[in-house]
Each structure stands twice: as C-alpha cells, then as structure tokens.
Design an enzyme around this catalytic site. Structure first.
Site, mmCIF file in Angstrom:
data_model
loop_
_atom_site.group_PDB
_atom_site.id
_atom_site.type_symbol
_atom_site.label_atom_id
_atom_site.label_comp_id
_atom_site.label_asym_id
_atom_site.label_seq_id
_atom_site.Cartn_x
_atom_site.Cartn_y
_atom_site.Cartn_z
ATOM 1 N N SER A 1 0.777 -1.167 0.128
ATOM 2 C CA SER A 1 0.035 -0.013 0.134
ATOM 3 C C SER A 1 0.738 1.362 0.063
ATOM 4 O O SER A 1 2.131 1.160 -0.256
ATOM 5 C CB SER A 1 -1.055 0.094 1.267
ATOM 6 O OG SER A 1 -2.107 0.773 1.071
ATOM 7 N N ASN A 2 0.480 2.290 0.137
ATOM 8 C CA ASN A 2 1.008 3.571 0.307
ATOM 9 C C ASN A 2 0.530 4.672 1.531
ATOM 10 O O ASN A 2 -0.453 4.105 2.240
ATOM 11 C CB ASN A 2 1.231 4.357 -1.006
ATOM 12 C CG ASN A 2 -0.290 4.509 -1.649
ATOM 13 O OD1 ASN A 2 -1.043 5.468 -0.690
ATOM 14 N ND2 ASN A 2 -0.863 4.001 -2.525
ATOM 15 N N ARG A 3 1.163 5.750 1.520
ATOM 16 C CA ARG A 3 0.965 6.584 2.717
ATOM 17 C C ARG A 3 -0.309 7.423 2.592
ATOM 18 O O ARG A 3 -0.792 8.363 3.501
ATOM 19 C CB ARG A 3 2.025 7.545 2.871
ATOM 20 C CG ARG A 3 3.228 6.908 3.301
ATOM 21 C CD ARG A 3 4.321 7.815 3.777
ATOM 22 N NE ARG A 3 5.687 6.958 3.949
ATOM 23 C CZ ARG A 3 5.998 6.432 4.809
ATOM 24 N NH1 ARG A 3 5.249 6.153 5.811
ATOM 25 N NH2 ARG A 3 7.033 5.761 4.900
#
Ligand code: C5P
Length: 224
Positions: free
Chosen positions: A29-31
């Site tokens: 995933s990412n931030r």
C-alpha cells in the site's frame, strides 16, 4: 453563505490508498490517508453536488451526506469507478492507486525462509487513463499527480497523456504537504499550463481552490 454552483451535478470522487494482497496477512500500500479526496468530496457536497466517494481503506471517518463505496484493491476501485462513470458529470481521481500488484496471491501465509524473497509484481489497470479514453463531451476529468521532482513537467505530461481537463500536483517531498497531513500546497494546471499555485493551506481550503477551478472549467466545457 455557500455558493450552490454544483447543484444537481453528479460528482464521482476517489480517495485514499489501495491495498494489494500478498497473502492473508500482508499487503502492499502507500501513505495516502484519503484526507484530500474527502475534503474535495465535502466541498462539492456543500456546493450542492450529488457526490459518490469511492474510498480505499482508511481509519478516518468518511464525511456524511454522500454515497460511500468502500473498496480495497486497484481492481476493486476500477470496477467501482467504471460502473458509475457514465452517469458522472465530473470525476476527481484523488486516490493514490497502486501501480503494481503481486502477480500471485498466496492462499496461505508466506513462510519465512533463508535468503532473499522475490516478489513479482504486475501493472494494475490505469483507471484514469481508461476514463480519459471513455470521456464524453462536457464531462470533467480531474487527476492528481504526487511527485517528488519536476512537478510541472510530469503534471502536464499526465494531463495530455490521460486527456484530463485539470491536473493537481503536489510535491510530496515537502514535510507539511501531501500524504496523511492536514495541510497541502498544490499547483493546478489545464492544457494551457499553470492556473494557480496555492500556499500551504488546510486541505479544506485547498479543496475550495480546486473546486473553484473545476467550476470555471465545467462552465467553459458546457459552452464549447
Ligand atoms: O500516472 P500517475 O499514476 O502518477 O497518475 C496519478 C493519477 O492517476 C491520480 O489521479 C490517480 O488517482 C490516477 N491513477 C489511476 N489508476 C492507477 C494509477 C493512478 O486512476 N492505476
């Protein structure tokens, strides 16, 4: 007193990250927190828009007064958007969609082993690119660009490549702008170039600026 300049308009907004499953307990995933997209959805709602928010996994409470569609992966988001795009007057793609996903998802937890582990990744469908190809006359398409360098060049390249009306770029290398914080500073472009550059503002104030530019562009699209 709020302007109701989006009264009756059907607005589709995507927000947040996606999760790409590796095995039953792990994902890529990412931030992205979904805050920027939620702020845009709220601004459109307050100005009379009929808003559907397609939201990736987030711990934040989504805004009320709009339709919320929860999705997990880029593939889920692709389907959720494509089912609704034909009815949308405008589409704002704030979500930080994963560009790659594991080629294979393991049914069981991947066990620790000696040495390195190779994870093969494949491209996810580019939702915005597909929307650009399907775009009907008058429909407004807004994309986001999160970059750490060469903002203007990448943003305008994206706008042309994906047939966008507007692109909003934020420099995610700056401490108080971009992912997961409450403030942002953006640059907004159309095909003619830079339209506006905001100072560091709350995401709600940034949303107001973006939506103002969407309103101008929407009116112009209808006249064309
Ligand atoms: O080309 P890039 O992925 O940087 O473009 C970012 C924009 O494209 C964002 O608006 C994002 O929501 C959208 N996007 C998408 N589908 C993907 C990747 C990005 O809609 N698979």
């Amino acid at each position: 007193q709020k302007r109701r300049d989006f009264a009756g308009l059907c607005c589709l907004v995507t927000a947040g990250a996606t999760r790409e499953t590796i095995d039953p307990v792990r994902f890529l995933s990412n931030r992205s927190s979904g805050k920027m997209g939620m702020a845009i959805a709220e601004e459109l709602r307050d100005r009379g828009g009929q808003v559907t928010l397609i939201l990736g996994p987030t711990h934040l409470e989504p805004p009320c007064g709009l339709e919320i569609v929860r999705v997990e992966s880029a593939q889920d988001m692709y389907h959720a958007v494509m089912e609704r795009e034909a009815n949308a007057d405008m589409i704002v793609k704030t979500a930080a969609v994963a560009d790659y996903r594991p080629v294979a998802t393991s049914e069981h937890k991947v066990k620790k082993q000696a040495g390195n582990l190779m994870l093969e990744l494949e491209r996810t469908p580019d939702i915005l690119q597909e929307l650009g190809m399907r775009k009907r006359p008058g429909q407004l398409l807004v994309g986001f660009a999160a970059e750490t360098q060469d903002l203007d060049r990448y943003a305008l390249d994206k706008l042309h490549r994906k047939h966008l009306d507007l692109v909003v770029a934020n420099d995610v290398s700056k401490a108080d702008a971009g992912f997961a914080v409450d403030t942002n500073a953006v640059r907004i472009y159309d095909a003619s170039g830079l339209l506006a550059a905001t100072p560091l503002l709350s995401k709600r104030e940034v949303a107001r600026t973006i939506v103002n530019h969407m309103c101008d562009r929407w009116r112009r699209n209808q006249d064309e």
